[in-house]
Design an enzyme around this catalytic site. Structure first.
Site, PDB file in Angstrom:
ATOM      1  N   PRO A 195       0.793  -1.184  -0.075  1.00  9.60           N
ATOM      2  CA  PRO A 195       0.055   0.018  -0.017  1.00  9.60           C
ATOM      3  C   PRO A 195       0.777   1.062  -0.068  1.00  9.60           C
ATOM      4  O   PRO A 195       1.752   1.316   0.849  1.00  9.60           O
ATOM      5  CB  PRO A 195      -0.819  -0.048   1.206  1.00  9.60           C
ATOM      6  CG  PRO A 195       0.042  -0.952   2.101  1.00  9.60           C
ATOM      7  CD  PRO A 195       0.709  -2.136   1.091  1.00  9.60           C
ATOM      8  N   MET A 196       0.433   2.213  -0.938  1.00 10.11           N
ATOM      9  CA  MET A 196       1.272   3.434  -1.002  1.00 10.11           C
ATOM     10  C   MET A 196       0.275   4.528  -1.002  1.00 10.11           C
ATOM     11  O   MET A 196      -0.265   4.731  -2.127  1.00 10.11           O
ATOM     12  CB  MET A 196       2.421   3.388  -1.918  1.00 10.11           C
ATOM     13  CG  MET A 196       3.611   2.677  -1.618  1.00 10.11           C
ATOM     14  SD  MET A 196       4.825   2.433  -2.879  1.00 10.11           S
ATOM     15  CE  MET A 196       3.755   1.296  -3.793  1.00 10.11           C
ATOM     16  N   THR A 197       0.264   5.514   0.152  1.00  7.64           N
ATOM     17  CA  THR A 197      -0.351   6.686  -0.208  1.00  7.64           C
ATOM     18  C   THR A 197       0.012   7.535  -1.301  1.00  7.64           C
ATOM     19  O   THR A 197       1.259   7.658  -1.564  1.00  7.64           O
ATOM     20  CB  THR A 197      -0.458   7.488   1.111  1.00  7.64           C
ATOM     21  OG1 THR A 197      -1.027   6.865   2.065  1.00  7.64           O
ATOM     22  CG2 THR A 197      -1.064   8.952   0.861  1.00  7.64           C
ATOM     23  N   GLN A 201      -6.814  -0.711   1.445  1.00 10.55           N
ATOM     24  CA  GLN A 201      -6.220  -1.001   2.733  1.00 10.55           C
ATOM     25  C   GLN A 201      -7.228   0.312   3.462  1.00 10.55           C
ATOM     26  O   GLN A 201      -7.014   1.562   3.148  1.00 10.55           O
ATOM     27  CB  GLN A 201      -4.761  -0.360   2.678  1.00 10.55           C
ATOM     28  CG  GLN A 201      -4.231  -0.339   4.236  1.00 10.55           C
ATOM     29  CD  GLN A 201      -2.754   0.203   4.377  1.00 10.55           C
ATOM     30  OE1 GLN A 201      -2.549   1.345   3.799  1.00 10.55           O
ATOM     31  NE2 GLN A 201      -2.080  -0.451   4.918  1.00 10.55           N
ATOM     32  N   HIS A 218      -4.893  -1.225   7.811  1.00 15.61           N
ATOM     33  CA  HIS A 218      -3.683  -0.632   8.164  1.00 15.61           C
ATOM     34  C   HIS A 218      -3.766  -0.722   9.605  1.00 15.61           C
ATOM     35  O   HIS A 218      -4.251   0.041  10.532  1.00 15.61           O
ATOM     36  CB  HIS A 218      -3.633   0.871   7.676  1.00 15.61           C
ATOM     37  CG  HIS A 218      -2.114   1.359   7.898  1.00 15.61           C
ATOM     38  ND1 HIS A 218      -1.120   0.762   8.662  1.00 15.61           N
ATOM     39  CD2 HIS A 218      -1.373   2.283   7.002  1.00 15.61           C
ATOM     40  CE1 HIS A 218      -0.161   1.467   8.538  1.00 15.61           C
ATOM     41  NE2 HIS A 218      -0.378   2.310   7.570  1.00 15.61           N
ATOM     42  N   TYR A 256      -0.764   4.327  13.765  1.00 15.88           N
ATOM     43  CA  TYR A 256      -2.067   4.775  13.395  1.00 15.88           C
ATOM     44  C   TYR A 256      -3.132   4.173  14.413  1.00 15.88           C
ATOM     45  O   TYR A 256      -2.570   3.547  15.316  1.00 15.88           O
ATOM     46  CB  TYR A 256      -2.600   4.523  12.071  1.00 15.88           C
ATOM     47  CG  TYR A 256      -1.616   5.121  11.388  1.00 15.88           C
ATOM     48  CD1 TYR A 256      -1.700   6.785  11.070  1.00 15.88           C
ATOM     49  CD2 TYR A 256      -0.694   4.598  10.053  1.00 15.88           C
ATOM     50  CE1 TYR A 256      -0.775   7.415  10.210  1.00 15.88           C
ATOM     51  CE2 TYR A 256       0.058   5.260   9.293  1.00 15.88           C
ATOM     52  CZ  TYR A 256      -0.191   6.855   9.132  1.00 15.88           C
ATOM     53  OH  TYR A 256       0.696   7.480   8.433  1.00 15.88           O
TER      54      TYR A 256
HETATM   55  C1  FMN Z   1       5.226   6.876  -1.325  1.00 16.38           C
HETATM   56  C2  FMN Z   1       4.805   6.009  -0.356  1.00 16.38           C
HETATM   57  C3  FMN Z   1       3.547   5.719   0.468  1.00 16.38           C
HETATM   58  C4  FMN Z   1       3.251   4.730   1.434  1.00 16.38           C
HETATM   59  N1  FMN Z   1       1.833   4.831   2.100  1.00 16.38           N
HETATM   60  C5  FMN Z   1       1.658   3.717   2.628  1.00 16.38           C
HETATM   61  C6  FMN Z   1       0.234   3.667   3.129  1.00 16.38           C
HETATM   62  O1  FMN Z   1      -0.660   4.321   2.750  1.00 16.38           O
HETATM   63  N2  FMN Z   1      -0.132   2.475   3.947  1.00 16.38           N
HETATM   64  C7  FMN Z   1       0.795   1.656   4.389  1.00 16.38           C
HETATM   65  O2  FMN Z   1       0.552   0.657   5.027  1.00 16.38           O
HETATM   66  N3  FMN Z   1       2.271   1.671   4.014  1.00 16.38           N
HETATM   67  C8  FMN Z   1       2.613   2.746   3.006  1.00 16.38           C
HETATM   68  N4  FMN Z   1       4.020   2.804   2.752  1.00 16.38           N
HETATM   69  C9  FMN Z   1       4.897   1.880   3.172  1.00 16.38           C
HETATM   70  C10 FMN Z   1       4.857   0.726   1.988  1.00 16.38           C
HETATM   71  O3  FMN Z   1       3.674  -0.012   1.794  1.00 16.38           O
HETATM   72  C11 FMN Z   1       6.131  -0.240   2.188  1.00 16.38           C
HETATM   73  O4  FMN Z   1       5.744  -0.962   3.482  1.00 16.38           O
HETATM   74  C12 FMN Z   1       7.308   0.586   2.428  1.00 16.38           C
HETATM   75  O5  FMN Z   1       7.560   1.389   1.249  1.00 16.38           O
HETATM   76  C13 FMN Z   1       8.483  -0.776   2.282  1.00 16.38           C
HETATM   77  O6  FMN Z   1       8.588  -1.323   1.114  1.00 16.38           O
HETATM   78  P1  FMN Z   1       9.656  -0.974   0.185  1.00 16.38           P
HETATM   79  O7  FMN Z   1      11.159  -1.001   0.684  1.00 16.38           O
HETATM   80  O8  FMN Z   1       9.456  -2.102  -1.081  1.00 16.38           O
HETATM   81  O9  FMN Z   1       9.216   0.332  -0.721  1.00 16.38           O
HETATM   82  C14 FMN Z   1       4.400   4.022   1.651  1.00 16.38           C
HETATM   83  C15 FMN Z   1       5.431   4.131   1.159  1.00 16.38           C
HETATM   84  C16 FMN Z   1       5.975   4.844   0.069  1.00 16.38           C
HETATM   85  C17 FMN Z   1       7.429   5.033  -0.468  1.00 16.38           C
END
Ligand code: FMN
Length: 380
Positions: free
Chosen positions: A27-29, A104, A184, A189
């Protein structure tokens, strides 16, 4: 690496959800849903990852049907006619491309006000009114100082309202056609703040012992399970670290972690998503087992690892220090997936860098380089 000899490309079924491989979009915001409504650009963004072969897409955090859920109007909501119509298009486009997608569901709880400066008269949802003791945090000092004063603890009515809001939004997501529900439950949170002893100082049914600190997240899961029935899986993200303090923990020992996670599984969680900065980091001293490995070991549930696949620096370190070199850790991932230490791998940043990441991995191509400015800014 080819389809046939890779642990990553084995299928997996969880309840009605059939996954063609073990690669999950984390998940990525993105904050591209003006007024909470996901548009065609959001649908196209997720469709590209489905076309690229990713087994399961977990959407960005989505606002639930509660007024204090998320303090950002550009985060999509899981309520309201326009937003639900937008989601229906997202889901249909992902399905047409052969993908699977779950939303999510997100309630920021104590961290209300961190994304957008909000009306100080509003009462954030905090179990005991505490923001959390600040430790190693990426938040600027000024923001911490503004957020730190205690607020009114959640009342019993507040608790029941939030549980009902989670269930309403989960039901709406099912009606829209999503393939499951993700929650989440990490990063400081709301759900996590009940599990974290620092923010949960209650001495009623919702706090006071480790078992009771799991009661609210478990009640949310139970209400969602009741609202959506038995068919769809529930995926629950938990973490040791908090954004208030990256060194904080919900469990000091595997035994404590087992108490928390088994409460979730007993309530109806199918997949435990162990959020950590590196998927191969040992979770407790004296063992090589990752947090996702422990989640599976302690509960028997399907488990998902995440963190720094293909990258030399964690999300937090790369933001603090700038940049993150490509590191080819495919063999380590294959070893851990192949030995069933965990079942799924979520990948965040490399899914932004390469929408066809699954296909790149299947064909054994070069790992993409992640450039924060280029890849985080837009919905490419
Ligand atoms: C731009 C961005 C937004 C994110 N938003 C969320 C989110 O909305 N919810 C969440 O649980 N994790 C969020 N994360 C964390 C990612 O889901 C992930 O756990 C984290 O980036 C580690 O994985 P990676 O090393 O493959 O990037 C976000 C990460 C990034 C880069």
């Amino acid at each position: 690496m080819t389809n046939s000899d890779s642990a990553l490309f084995r299928p997996l079924q969880v309840r009605s959800l059939e996954l063609k491989n073990r690669l999950v979009m984390s998940p990525m915001t993105r904050s591209h849903s003006t007024g909470g409504v996901p548009g065609q650009d959001v649908a196209d963004y997720y469709r590209r990852r489905a076309e690229g072969g990713t087994g399961l897409i977990v959407t960005e955090g989505v606002t639930i049907d509660h007024p204090m859920s998320v303090d950002n109007d550009n985060v999509p909501t899981m309520y309201g006619e326009a937003a639900l119509a937008g989601w229906r298009k997202v889901v249909d486009d992902v399905h047409a491309a052969g993908g699977k997608i779950v939303p999510q569901l997100w309630h920021v709880g104590p961290l209300w006000g961190a994304m957008k400066r909000v009306d100080p008269a509003l009462k954030p949802m905090r179990p005991s009114g505490r923001w959390g003791t600040p430790g190693v945090t990426s938040y600027p000092d000024k923001l911490v100082a503004r957020q730190l004063p205690d607020t009114e603890p959640m009342t019993e009515q507040d608790i029941q309202d939030v549980i009902a809001a989670f269930a309403r939004s989960a039901k709406a997501a099912k009606e829209v056609g999503f393939d499951g529900i993700a929650l989440h439950g990490g990063h400081g949170y709301l759900l996590d703040s009940f599990m974290w002893a620092d923010t949960n100082r209650r001495d009623d049914a919702w706090g006071g012992t480790i078992e009771k600190r799991a009661a609210f997240p478990a009640a949310v899961v139970r209400a969602i399970r009741e609202a959506i029935g038995d068919e769809l899986p529930i995926i629950y993200r938990f973490s040791q670290h908090k954004q208030q303090d990256f060194t904080a923990k919900i469990a000091e020992t595997p035994e404590d972690l087992g108490i928390l996670l088994n409460a979730l599984v007993d309530a109806g969680v199918d997949v435990l998503d162990a959020s950590i900065r590196r998927f191969d980091l040992p979770a407790f001293e004296g063992s090589d087992l990752s947090l996702a490995g422990w989640a599976k070991e302690l509960t028997g549930a399907v488990s998902m690892a995440v963190g720094s696949f293909g990258l030399g620096k964690s999300l937090r370190d790369s933001r603090a220090e700038g940049g993150s070199p490509v590191v080819d850790n495919r063999d380590e991932l294959e070893r851990r997936l192949g030995s069933d230490e965990f079942d799924l791998i979520a990948v965040g940043r490399l899914h932004l860098a390469d929408p066809a990441l699954a296909e790149t991995l299947r064909l054994g191509g070069d790992l993409p380089a992640f450039d924060r400015a280029a890849h985080e800014g837009s919905l490419t």
